[in-house]
Design an enzyme around this catalytic site. Structure first.
Site, short mmCIF file in Angstrom:
data_model
loop_
_atom_site.label_atom_id
_atom_site.label_comp_id
_atom_site.label_asym_id
_atom_site.label_seq_id
_atom_site.Cartn_x
_atom_site.Cartn_y
_atom_site.Cartn_z
N THR A 56 35.51 32.20 40.74
CA THR A 56 35.38 30.77 40.44
C THR A 56 36.47 30.35 39.47
O THR A 56 36.84 31.12 38.58
CB THR A 56 33.98 30.51 39.82
OG1 THR A 56 32.99 30.81 40.81
CG2 THR A 56 33.81 29.06 39.38
N THR A 96 42.29 29.01 39.05
CA THR A 96 43.31 29.96 39.53
C THR A 96 42.88 30.54 40.87
O THR A 96 43.68 30.60 41.82
CB THR A 96 43.53 31.08 38.50
OG1 THR A 96 43.59 30.50 37.20
CG2 THR A 96 44.83 31.82 38.76
N ASP A 154 39.16 37.13 41.27
CA ASP A 154 38.51 36.26 40.29
C ASP A 154 39.50 35.92 39.17
O ASP A 154 40.55 36.55 39.05
CB ASP A 154 37.25 36.94 39.73
CG ASP A 154 36.24 35.93 39.21
OD1 ASP A 154 36.59 34.73 39.06
OD2 ASP A 154 35.10 36.33 38.92
N ASP A 183 39.27 34.25 31.32
CA ASP A 183 39.61 33.37 30.20
C ASP A 183 40.50 34.08 29.18
O ASP A 183 41.36 33.46 28.56
CB ASP A 183 38.33 32.85 29.54
CG ASP A 183 37.52 32.05 30.53
OD1 ASP A 183 38.04 31.04 31.03
OD2 ASP A 183 36.39 32.46 30.86
N LYS A 227 35.06 36.28 30.40
CA LYS A 227 34.92 35.39 31.55
C LYS A 227 33.71 34.48 31.32
O LYS A 227 32.91 34.72 30.44
CB LYS A 227 34.70 36.20 32.83
CG LYS A 227 35.99 36.86 33.32
CD LYS A 227 35.82 37.60 34.65
CE LYS A 227 35.16 36.82 35.74
NZ LYS A 227 35.74 35.51 36.03
N GLU A 260 29.49 36.26 38.90
CA GLU A 260 30.81 36.93 38.85
C GLU A 260 30.65 38.40 38.43
O GLU A 260 31.32 39.28 38.97
CB GLU A 260 31.73 36.21 37.86
CG GLU A 260 32.21 34.87 38.39
CD GLU A 260 33.03 34.08 37.40
OE1 GLU A 260 33.83 33.25 37.84
OE2 GLU A 260 32.89 34.30 36.18
N LYS A 285 46.66 33.74 29.37
CA LYS A 285 45.38 34.45 29.28
C LYS A 285 45.50 35.85 28.68
O LYS A 285 44.50 36.47 28.36
CB LYS A 285 44.73 34.55 30.67
CG LYS A 285 44.52 33.21 31.37
CD LYS A 285 43.48 32.38 30.70
CE LYS A 285 43.18 31.07 31.39
NZ LYS A 285 42.58 31.13 32.69
C1 5RP Z 1 34.31 31.10 35.56
C2 5RP Z 1 35.33 32.07 35.11
C3 5RP Z 1 36.74 31.77 35.46
O1 5RP Z 1 37.24 32.81 36.24
C4 5RP Z 1 37.52 31.65 34.18
O2 5RP Z 1 36.92 30.62 33.41
C5 5RP Z 1 38.98 31.30 34.45
O3 5RP Z 1 39.08 30.06 35.07
P1 5RP Z 1 40.47 29.35 35.31
O4 5RP Z 1 41.18 30.14 36.36
O5 5RP Z 1 40.09 27.95 35.76
O6 5RP Z 1 41.22 29.33 34.01
O7 5RP Z 1 35.06 33.08 34.51
O8 5RP Z 1 33.04 31.44 35.10
#
Ligand code: 5RP
Length: 233
Positions: A31, A34, A86, A89, A99, A108, A126
């Site tokens: 989710t 990215t 996946d 963060d 995450k 996840e 990140k």
């Molecule tokens: C969702 C997550 C996402 O993978 C994480 O927040 C990274 O998201 P993004 O790619 O929008 O920065 O853990 O629960």
């Protein structure tokens, strides 16, 4: 980093992950913004004949994958996933992660635990030396969340109940999320176990030893870190 650069890096990383997917695979679909690029690319390949089945980690991803005509299955239909793609963060040099920024951490983590390979895609912002600047999300039962928050606060950590549009955010699993401002997490693995012992805390956003490969968009290239590289930044 500008927003445009971050977006370019996300796209590079997200699309690169798809090159690992082969026909016949069961694919965990993460989710976030990215993974979005990975799912869009997978959709193109599926429409061109790639035969896969996806397991989405959120209602949001379910919707996106459905729009992309990616065949989906549910948790009751398998216990094994070939590859999951996946986001994250924060990622430290050991490839441990925070995450759950998007609130999908429970599914996840279950999906990552079912996967032979978990490929993490992210922009270069990140990568961190220590986890914890990003508030650690923990998913909690709606009843008794105050007790969980109190226990975490005794560690000297400010805790916020996640809100959306001035309402308490309710996850896809009908739970709440506490964002825990650790600052620096010295021993992510120990904290993971400690948090797992709090009744009412359903899952925490520390993903330890779960990523097998990390793809980072960095300027115009994709940097690859694999789990055997553990310890090398
Ligand atoms: C969702 C997550 C996402 O993978 C994480 O927040 C990274 O998201 P993004 O790619 O929008 O920065 O853990 O629960």
């Amino acid at each position: 980093m500008s927003k445009e650069q971050a977006e370019r890096e996300k796209q590079l990383a997200g699309e690169a992950a798809v090159s690992y997917i082969r026909s016949g695979m069961t694919v965990g679909l993460g989710t976030g913004s990215t993974v979005y690029y990975a799912i869009k690319k997978l959709g193109e390949l599926v429409r061109d004949g790639l035969s896969i089945q996806g397991i989405p980690t959120s209602e949001q991803t379910h919707q996106l994958a459905t729009n992309e005509q990616i065949p989906l299955i549910g948790f009751s239909q398998t216990t094994d996933i070939d590859i999951t793609i996946d986001g994250a963060d924060e990622i430290n040099p050991q490839l441990d992660m925070i995450k759950g920024g998007g609130g999908a951490l429970l599914r996840e983590k279950v999906v990552a635990s079912m996967s032979k390979e978990t490929i993490i895609v992210a922009d270069s912002s990140k990568l961190v030396t220590h986890l914890g600047k990003f508030p650690l999300p923990v998913e909690v039962t709606p009843f008794g969340w105050q007790t969980v928050a109190k226990k975490i606060k005794t560690l000297g950590v400010p805790v916020a109940l996640r809100q959306q549009d001035e309402q308490i955010l309710i996850t896809d699993n009908q739970m709440y999320i506490l964002d825990c401002h650790f600052g620096t997490i010295e021993d992510p693995s120990a904290l993971e176990s400690q948090l797992n012992n709090i009744p009412g805390l359903v899952i925490n956003g520390l993903f330890i030893n779960m990523a097998t490969r990390v793809l980072i968009g960095e300027n115009n290239i994709v940097k690859e870190l694999i789990a055997t590289d553990k310890g090398t930044p």
